[in-house]
Motif scaffolding. Sequence first.
Motif, PDB file in Angstrom:
ATOM      1  N   PRO A  25     -19.634  32.426  20.412  1.00  0.00           N
ATOM      2  CA  PRO A  25     -19.249  31.485  21.465  1.00  0.00           C
ATOM      3  C   PRO A  25     -20.405  31.113  22.385  1.00  0.00           C
ATOM      4  O   PRO A  25     -20.513  29.951  22.818  1.00  0.00           O
ATOM      5  N   SER A  26     -21.278  32.064  22.677  1.00  0.00           N
ATOM      6  CA  SER A  26     -22.414  31.768  23.558  1.00  0.00           C
ATOM      7  C   SER A  26     -23.373  30.768  22.913  1.00  0.00           C
ATOM      8  O   SER A  26     -23.996  29.954  23.610  1.00  0.00           O
ATOM      9  N   GLU A  27     -23.493  30.812  21.585  1.00  0.00           N
ATOM     10  CA  GLU A  27     -24.364  29.863  20.890  1.00  0.00           C
ATOM     11  C   GLU A  27     -23.780  28.460  20.930  1.00  0.00           C
ATOM     12  O   GLU A  27     -24.513  27.476  21.106  1.00  0.00           O
ATOM     13  N   LEU A  28     -22.470  28.367  20.775  1.00  0.00           N
ATOM     14  CA  LEU A  28     -21.828  27.055  20.854  1.00  0.00           C
ATOM     15  C   LEU A  28     -21.967  26.483  22.263  1.00  0.00           C
ATOM     16  O   LEU A  28     -22.308  25.302  22.442  1.00  0.00           O
ATOM     17  N   ASP A  62     -18.245  36.821  22.919  1.00  0.00           N
ATOM     18  CA  ASP A  62     -19.095  37.361  21.852  1.00  0.00           C
ATOM     19  C   ASP A  62     -18.740  38.816  21.576  1.00  0.00           C
ATOM     20  O   ASP A  62     -18.582  39.234  20.422  1.00  0.00           O
ATOM     21  N   ALA A  63     -18.631  39.583  22.646  1.00  0.00           N
ATOM     22  CA  ALA A  63     -18.335  41.009  22.514  1.00  0.00           C
ATOM     23  C   ALA A  63     -16.956  41.243  21.906  1.00  0.00           C
ATOM     24  O   ALA A  63     -16.758  42.163  21.105  1.00  0.00           O
ATOM     25  N   ALA A  64     -16.000  40.396  22.261  1.00  0.00           N
ATOM     26  CA  ALA A  64     -14.648  40.544  21.710  1.00  0.00           C
ATOM     27  C   ALA A  64     -14.647  40.338  20.204  1.00  0.00           C
ATOM     28  O   ALA A  64     -13.979  41.070  19.463  1.00  0.00           O
ATOM     29  N   TYR A  65     -15.396  39.352  19.729  1.00  0.00           N
ATOM     30  CA  TYR A  65     -15.460  39.111  18.288  1.00  0.00           C
ATOM     31  C   TYR A  65     -16.285  40.189  17.569  1.00  0.00           C
ATOM     32  O   TYR A  65     -16.034  40.477  16.394  1.00  0.00           O
ATOM     33  N   ALA A  66     -17.266  40.751  18.252  1.00  0.00           N
ATOM     34  CA  ALA A  66     -18.122  41.763  17.620  1.00  0.00           C
ATOM     35  C   ALA A  66     -17.408  43.091  17.435  1.00  0.00           C
ATOM     36  O   ALA A  66     -17.783  43.896  16.572  1.00  0.00           O
ATOM     37  N   LYS A  67     -16.380  43.332  18.231  1.00  0.00           N
ATOM     38  CA  LYS A  67     -15.665  44.597  18.167  1.00  0.00           C
ATOM     39  C   LYS A  67     -14.779  44.637  16.934  1.00  0.00           C
ATOM     40  O   LYS A  67     -13.848  43.868  16.793  1.00  0.00           O
ATOM     41  N   ARG A  68     -15.042  45.545  16.039  1.00  0.00           N
ATOM     42  CA  ARG A  68     -14.280  45.640  14.792  1.00  0.00           C
ATOM     43  C   ARG A  68     -12.851  46.083  15.085  1.00  0.00           C
ATOM     44  O   ARG A  68     -12.615  47.011  15.838  1.00  0.00           O
ATOM     45  N   GLU A  76     -10.108  32.086  21.974  1.00  0.00           N
ATOM     46  CA  GLU A  76     -11.185  32.936  22.495  1.00  0.00           C
ATOM     47  C   GLU A  76     -12.549  32.282  22.312  1.00  0.00           C
ATOM     48  O   GLU A  76     -13.001  32.017  21.199  1.00  0.00           O
ATOM     49  N   GLY A  77     -13.203  31.965  23.439  1.00  0.00           N
ATOM     50  CA  GLY A  77     -14.561  31.452  23.407  1.00  0.00           C
ATOM     51  C   GLY A  77     -14.711  29.965  23.178  1.00  0.00           C
ATOM     52  O   GLY A  77     -15.840  29.475  23.070  1.00  0.00           O
TER      53      GLY A  77
END
Length: 479
Positions: A25-28, A62-68, A76-77
């Motif tokens: 999301p931060s990249e978008l 970003d962190a929410a998506y990175a969390k398995r 989200e994002g």
Amino acid sequence: MSDDDLCYLSASEALGLFRKRSLKPSELLAALHKRAAKVNPAINCFADQYWDEAMEKAKAADAAYAKRGGRVRPLEGVPLAVKDAQRVKGKRTTHGSLIFMDAPPDAHSDPMIERLEKAGAIIFARTTTPEFCLTGVTHSRAWGITRNPWAPDWGPGGSSGGSGAALAAGLTTLATGTDIGGSIRIPAGCCGVVGFKPPHGRNPDGPPANFDRFNHCGPMTRSLADAALMQSLTAGPHPLDHDSLRGTAKLPTKAASIKGMKIAYSLDFGYVNLDADVRRNTLLAIDHFRDLGATVEEADLGWSAETDSDCLHWYNMMHFGRQTAWHAKTHAHLMSDYAVRMAEAVNRNSTLDDVHRPWQRSHINYQTLGPVLAKYDVLICPTNNVPSVKADHDPWDMNFTVNGRKADPEYGWVMTHPFNMLHNCPVLSLPSGFAATGVPTGIQIVGRTWDDARVFKVGLAYEKAVGGWYGDRKKRPKF
């Protein structure tokens, strides 16, 4: 994928990439920020902007998506631009007016905005609107002139013009709008994007708009799947809006066959002065529905000029227009010229008799439209009868013409307002092509009362038939 390609992703596409961890999301958001710095000075579609705050939220996404194994919210994002007439908690709402430049932050968000934020959307900017959402053009003393990304001499429509321009220019992924006389659909048509006017009450709203049966808040997007996603998250009862409906509509998100459906169309309602490019593009769109296997027939709506703009002018003498008279008592020196003209007209022309006239005309119009919709699944018609008006168009210009004939400068170039009178009919505006000026044109898909799903079904089939919009770089404005 280039930054510009990222900026034209649909929300559905972005969410898929987020889940695959191939895009953050931060990249978008960073790509949108970079493009806004390059493009927005030319079109001026943003009011207040909150990039730093939005980036913090994007990194949390970003962190929410990175969390398995973690659960993420439906949006989200996803970047969202909100019309500067809808409340956002903790932010000022200027309503396109110098009067509210020093307004205190709102204590709470309007229900639509609240729900989109709770779903994970990230608000990074407010989109421009004419003062008090008064007109179908988007310019004001507060924020200047907003221009059409496809042809900057022309306007993006209004009053949600900033939202339409931002979507077309690739400056946001999703946007919001409000619609009293066509304020979602007019800019959707002018800018070549998707706009949905839901039935009144389908989406909860804040005061005083939620009391106004001509008013509707809804999504503006570049794809129908995104519009359906936003709409599904927004609709439903809200404890602070007694006008909000308990029933919701399950909307399709993928195209299906419309073979055998019956579709009515009207090019001009029997009296509208129609631009040649709009006529040509509407007929081409109608051919797509025939090719899809629908039975398509021209219908006589039984309407006349008498049942057209007079109704909205009367409506403007009521609350929507009276706000200008209230503000003009102490702040006329800060108001845009068209707002002052509205205040003068309200004080000069309005009477108690005007209050009932819009309801009377609504009833008259539905006596002939209702039987048409009972016979056909949907009605197709142009969104606007000209592609657009100049970016600095004066909605009080008594010398305004269409095809060389004198026309009402406010309502004489749009075909949206009859369906605000018929407030329970869902209406989609979709792109239909381009005029010789380079400005997009649009069609409206009008449904039976409360039949949102059928309108989306027809729209999705059309979107697939034409190949969608903006996915190909050749189908985007040039900057």
